[in-house]
Design a protein around this motif. Sequence first.
Motif, PDB file in Angstrom:
ATOM      1  N   TRP A   8       4.242  -7.237   0.058  1.00 22.20           N
ATOM      2  CA  TRP A   8       5.010  -6.083  -0.394  1.00 22.20           C
ATOM      3  C   TRP A   8       4.725  -5.718  -1.854  1.00 22.20           C
ATOM      4  O   TRP A   8       5.198  -4.692  -2.337  1.00 22.20           O
ATOM      5  N   SER A   9       3.993  -6.563  -2.554  1.00 17.29           N
ATOM      6  CA  SER A   9       3.716  -6.314  -3.970  1.00 17.29           C
ATOM      7  C   SER A   9       2.994  -4.968  -4.149  1.00 17.29           C
ATOM      8  O   SER A   9       2.014  -4.679  -3.462  1.00 17.29           O
ATOM      9  N   GLY A  10       3.511  -4.155  -5.049  1.00 19.02           N
ATOM     10  CA  GLY A  10       2.911  -2.850  -5.320  1.00 19.02           C
ATOM     11  C   GLY A  10       3.354  -1.743  -4.395  1.00 19.02           C
ATOM     12  O   GLY A  10       3.018  -0.573  -4.608  1.00 19.02           O
ATOM     13  N   ARG A  11       4.133  -2.086  -3.373  1.00 16.98           N
ATOM     14  CA  ARG A  11       4.588  -1.063  -2.437  1.00 16.98           C
ATOM     15  C   ARG A  11       5.937  -0.498  -2.873  1.00 16.98           C
ATOM     16  O   ARG A  11       6.549  -0.966  -3.839  1.00 16.98           O
ATOM     17  N   VAL A  12       6.381   0.527  -2.189  1.00 20.63           N
ATOM     18  CA  VAL A  12       7.515   1.330  -2.681  1.00 20.63           C
ATOM     19  C   VAL A  12       8.781   1.096  -1.858  1.00 20.63           C
ATOM     20  O   VAL A  12       8.773   1.232  -0.632  1.00 20.63           O
TER      21      VAL A  12
END
Length: 246
Positions: A8-12
């Motif tokens: 999920w890193s970098g996702r919104v």
Amino acid sequence: MHSTMERWSGRVAVVTGASAGIGAAIAHELVKKGLKVVGLARRVEKVEELSSSLKSEKGKMYAVKCDVTKESHVTLAFKWVKENLGGVDILVNNAGVAIDSSLIDGSTEDLKKMLDLNILALSVCTKEALKSMKERGVDDGHIININSVAGHIPPQDYFCMYAATKHAITILTEGLRRELVARDSNIRVTSISPGLVKTDLPPKVVLQVSPYLNPEDIAGSVVYVLDTPPHVQIHELTILPVRQRL
């Protein structure tokens, strides 16, 4: 269980009601995990303050002024997310209100506030998030509804309408799951149902006599739900403080 939170890193993630309490705690935790978090709230200055305090964290916080009971506000907020961040991968429907209002002689205005925010706003935000995912071909998104134990047990005293709105969230969560299954979608949907939480909602006298959870406890449960492998769906998660009497 092996952690999959890195995916999920970098996702919104969009979090409604992010100005205080559970919403602020969830937003804080997701930023720490490296997500781009859009906090929707009427008191946008509170979200901006939270954003400033998180500048050294792995992710980033964005504050967007939005009254989620107004569909035009929601549409504009999700348009902002699309234009500035590409779109939504996670939606946390947290915004809600509990009013101690009698069904016999309580005000219609109070009853309507709960219906508009706890049910309709949640539904409109969900629709916009799913639209964003569909437009971008995102098939691993996640919708998380912050429910309540009141959504599963008989209500107490004058909180009948509040409990009714939370029962509705229980049904809406299962209904959405079935619609997604019918469309062969891998998007997950989860209901998180806390017991008493120390926020601005419960009367202070209740917090003085009953065990309670902290907002950070609910934020931790959101991370737990997101951290499960893509083939695992935590459909309902009930969290109570030890010794709470229902």
